[in-house]
Design an enzyme around this catalytic site. Sequence first.
Site, PDB file in Angstrom:
ATOM      1  N   HIS A 269       0.819  -1.207   0.000  1.00 47.55           N
ATOM      2  CA  HIS A 269       0.000   0.000   0.000  1.00 47.55           C
ATOM      3  C   HIS A 269       0.860   1.267   0.000  1.00 47.55           C
ATOM      4  CE1 HIS A 269      -4.203  -1.370   0.698  1.00 47.55           C
ATOM      5  NE2 HIS A 269      -3.629  -2.433   1.245  1.00 47.55           N
TER       6      HIS A 269
ATOM      7  N   ASP B 229      -7.597  -1.480  -0.843  1.00 44.48           N
ATOM      8  CA  ASP B 229      -8.515  -2.415  -0.199  1.00 44.48           C
ATOM      9  C   ASP B 229      -9.905  -1.945  -0.585  1.00 44.48           C
ATOM     10  OD1 ASP B 229      -6.443  -3.803   0.975  1.00 44.48           O
ATOM     11  OD2 ASP B 229      -6.533  -2.671   2.852  1.00 44.48           O
TER      12      ASP B 229
ATOM     13  N   GLU C  18      -6.585 -12.302   0.603  1.00 43.28           N
ATOM     14  CA  GLU C  18      -7.478 -11.209   1.007  1.00 43.28           C
ATOM     15  C   GLU C  18      -8.391 -10.856  -0.150  1.00 43.28           C
ATOM     16  OE1 GLU C  18      -4.893  -8.026   2.175  1.00 43.28           O
ATOM     17  OE2 GLU C  18      -4.197  -9.056   3.973  1.00 43.28           O
TER      18      GLU C  18
ATOM     19  N   HIS D 174      -8.091  -7.081  -1.415  1.00 38.08           N
ATOM     20  CA  HIS D 174      -6.776  -6.476  -1.660  1.00 38.08           C
ATOM     21  C   HIS D 174      -6.385  -6.606  -3.136  1.00 38.08           C
ATOM     22  CE1 HIS D 174      -2.443  -5.837  -0.172  1.00 38.08           C
ATOM     23  NE2 HIS D 174      -2.293  -6.160  -1.447  1.00 38.08           N
TER      24      HIS D 174
END
Length: 279
Positions: A161, A168, A250, A253
């Site tokens: 990130h 996200d 995830e 993500h």
Amino acid sequence: MRRIRTAPHAPLAAAAVLLALAAAPAPAQAASEQGQGQGQGHEPKAPREFVALHDVAPTIRQDIRYFTAHNFVGEPIDGYRQPMCIVTKDTAKALARAQRSLLARGYTLKVYDCYRPQRAVDHFVRWAKDLDDQKMKTEFYPRVDKNRLFEDGYIAEKSGHSRGSTVDITVAELPARPTRPYHPGEPLVPCYAPREERFPDNSVDTGTGFDCFDTLSHTDDPRITGKQRANRQLLKTTLEREGFSNLPEEWWHFTHKPETFPDTYFDFPVSRHSLTSHR
């Protein structure tokens, strides 16, 4: 989860205009922008390649969790000075294309987190080392021992990130009502509980909440079936068509490829004043 891998249709236009009005910055955000320049003269600035997502794709909803106390740490995270999404220009443009596709189908994208300064990642690391602080365990990591967060890959000292091309993100069905605010100290419910029991979210049901430290968050976990799996696939296929790659552990993500800054981890604050051309 903080895992890192090296790694002109008329009705549509009208809908976009209405959503743009609905997605304008909230008064609280506008107020938080006032006075941001005081005492920040020596803060690092973002390169010109970074933009505010709202300036490129104003209809995308934003629910920036790390600006609030509703996250696995249980308090606002270092470096989040405004509840806004900052990403690289290429990432913002790709998200805008994905949003146009979803609007035509009655959905909207919603981001939980975008660019994340290194100081925020450092905050996560400090929290993970404090084994006595488990106030948010019931919701975010009920089946994981906190002393295993590093070993299991949920927390790391670097995050993709911080390079600016990772988000996200989820999908909400229109019309999407606002999500109620979290009240610190309120009873917590496991992030994998049935949707009607866990913390309310105006997004579609994907089987778990955001940042759920659990194997049920793996995008293709076989226990996620039916509409929940279909919702995950809607998000995944829509973003993949625009150049995003999903992190398999995830469902929320995604990283836009190729990354604008594949090897650089930035630490400028999440704020309008960090942007070179802020307005």
